[in-house]
Scaffold this active site. Structure first.
Site, mmCIF file in Angstrom:
data_model
loop_
_atom_site.group_PDB
_atom_site.id
_atom_site.type_symbol
_atom_site.label_atom_id
_atom_site.label_comp_id
_atom_site.label_asym_id
_atom_site.label_seq_id
_atom_site.Cartn_x
_atom_site.Cartn_y
_atom_site.Cartn_z
ATOM 1 N N ASP A 84 0.804 -1.226 0.000
ATOM 2 C CA ASP A 84 0.000 0.000 0.000
ATOM 3 C C ASP A 84 0.830 1.266 0.000
ATOM 4 O O ASP A 84 0.322 2.350 0.304
ATOM 5 C CB ASP A 84 -0.926 0.006 1.220
ATOM 6 C CG ASP A 84 -2.149 -0.874 1.019
ATOM 7 O OD1 ASP A 84 -2.631 -0.961 -0.129
ATOM 8 O OD2 ASP A 84 -2.619 -1.476 2.001
ATOM 9 N N ASP A 151 -6.686 -3.687 -4.504
ATOM 10 C CA ASP A 151 -6.252 -2.345 -4.116
ATOM 11 C C ASP A 151 -5.005 -1.923 -4.893
ATOM 12 O O ASP A 151 -4.762 -0.726 -5.106
ATOM 13 C CB ASP A 151 -5.906 -2.292 -2.624
ATOM 14 C CG ASP A 151 -6.924 -2.938 -1.724
ATOM 15 O OD1 ASP A 151 -7.458 -4.005 -2.083
ATOM 16 O OD2 ASP A 151 -7.183 -2.400 -0.637
ATOM 17 N N GLY A 209 -9.364 -17.063 -7.127
ATOM 18 C CA GLY A 209 -9.786 -15.766 -6.645
ATOM 19 C C GLY A 209 -10.595 -15.907 -5.369
ATOM 20 O O GLY A 209 -11.328 -16.880 -5.192
#
Length: 371
Positions: A84, A151, A209
């Site tokens: 991140d 993300d 997934g």
């Protein structure tokens, strides 16, 4: 004007937020603050830099720069490094360098890009989510090895920026390779998305997934979808690769087709409705809105349709979720769904607030921002 109302709300809350970084809102509309390195710490700083960009008011610059030690400390602690870093540094150090020319901020942002690039898994061609760490927040070590998150579409902008600043080709190559792997494994044929994808930890061969924060593995978690819409718009802007524009259209069209009657995002597009009714996510709505506005600027063929959808979403966010009329509120938006399966289904969220501000700017024609 909406941006002016946002600026005044930010100014009113200087005294409450101080030098800390909002993490999540409480029921009484106060902020809980981030611990060291927490992934959302850049979003309030991003709001401050947007306000400074618009006003030139030194107060917003001072509020933003006083947080620089938080981000410098993060890069000096290996246990805090993760996927991140784009969220954290695009809206803090990159923004600061872009608006002020500060060289220390540039150095920090390039260091962050180097740390993000170092997490690239060469066989699987993806950036690893969540390193194995002694901190082991939320038992992530059981999830970490061989994991990619949706993300990460947003975090590639930091690598593209570093390539432009340094000329080092590997920043660009890693960003494109990861983005292609993410498109292949996280985006389904119908334009819906997985939250995460699991690879074999040893061979990096693809496994399956999963959707950790959504309703089920087969559902479509709306905030994950929104990260893909906005992130892919920026990946296309940097790369110019039409394949990324085509997939951005695909995920955007899926979201538009599945909004509520009020043009907002339910927390998961496939969630069953229980006694609580439809649970909205203002953060997913704000990110989707900003992403659609960004796509409208990049995609002349669909510009009118995406801009109209974004304008409807922004108006609905302001009508149903905005907190301007509540003098006690320390944030901009209510109805953020942080982690519904854990019971955190309504709160202020700093990323919702940041993207609400960004969406308002993009829809007023301002697209030269920090991503």
């Amino acid at each position: 004007m909406l941006s002016q109302k946002i600026i005044e709300k930010l100014r009113e809350n200087f005294i409450h937020i101080g030098a800390e970084n909002p993490k999540i809102g409480t029921q009484d509309l106060r902020w809980e603050m981030c611990e060291d390195g927490y992934w959302v710490a850049g979003f309030y700083v991003g709001e401050l830099w947007l306000a400074y960009m618009l006003t030139g008011d030194q107060a917003f610059r001072n509020q933003a720069t006083m947080r620089q030690p938080f981000f410098e400390h993060l890069l000096n602690e290996p246990a805090l490094i993760n996927h991140d870093l784009g969220f954290l540094f695009s809206l803090s150090s990159v923004a600061e360098h872009k608006l002020t020319g500060d060289e220390k901020a540039k150095v920090l942002a390039i260091r962050a890009a180097e740390a993000l690039r170092a997490q690239f898994q060469q066989c699987g061609e993806f950036i690893q989510a969540w390193p194995l760490t002694k901190i082991n927040t939320e038992n992530r070590n059981e999830l970490a090895a061989g994991r990619m998150l949706i993300d990460s579409f947003e975090n590639m902008a930091l690598l593209f920026w570093a390539h432009k600043q340094t000329g080092v080709q590997s920043f660009y190559d890693v960003a494109v390779a990861h983005a292609k792997t993410a498109v292949k494994h996280l985006i389904r044929e119908d334009g819906s998305t997985f939250h995460t994808f699991k690879f074999d930890a040893a061979t990096q061969q693809p496994i399956r997934g999963e959707t950790l924060q959504g309703f089920s593995d087969d559902s479509c978690w709306s905030r994950g979808q929104s990260w893909a819409i906005h992130g892919l718009s920026q990946i296309y802007r940097y790369s110019g690769d039409i394949a990324f524009l085509e997939v951005a259209r695909k995920v955007a069209d899926y979201a538009i087709a599945h909004l509520t009657e009020t043009s907002l995002c339910p927390w998961d597009y496939d969630a069953l409705v229980d006694e609580r009714g439809v649970i909205l996510d203002s953060s997913a709505s704000a990110i989707t809105c900003a992403g659609l506005a960004a796509l409208a600027e990049l995609d002349p063929e669909n510009a009118e349709r995406y801009r109209e959808a974004a304008n409807r979403m922004l108006a609905s966010l302001t009508e149903h979720c905005a907190l301007f009329d509540n003098p006690e509120a320390q944030g901009l938006l209510d109805h953020g769904a942080y982690f519904v399966k854990r019971g955190a289904d309504r709160a202020m969220l700093p990323y919702g607030d940041y993207f609400y501000f960004e969406a308002a700017l993009r829809l007023s024609g301002k697209h030269d921002l920090f991503w």
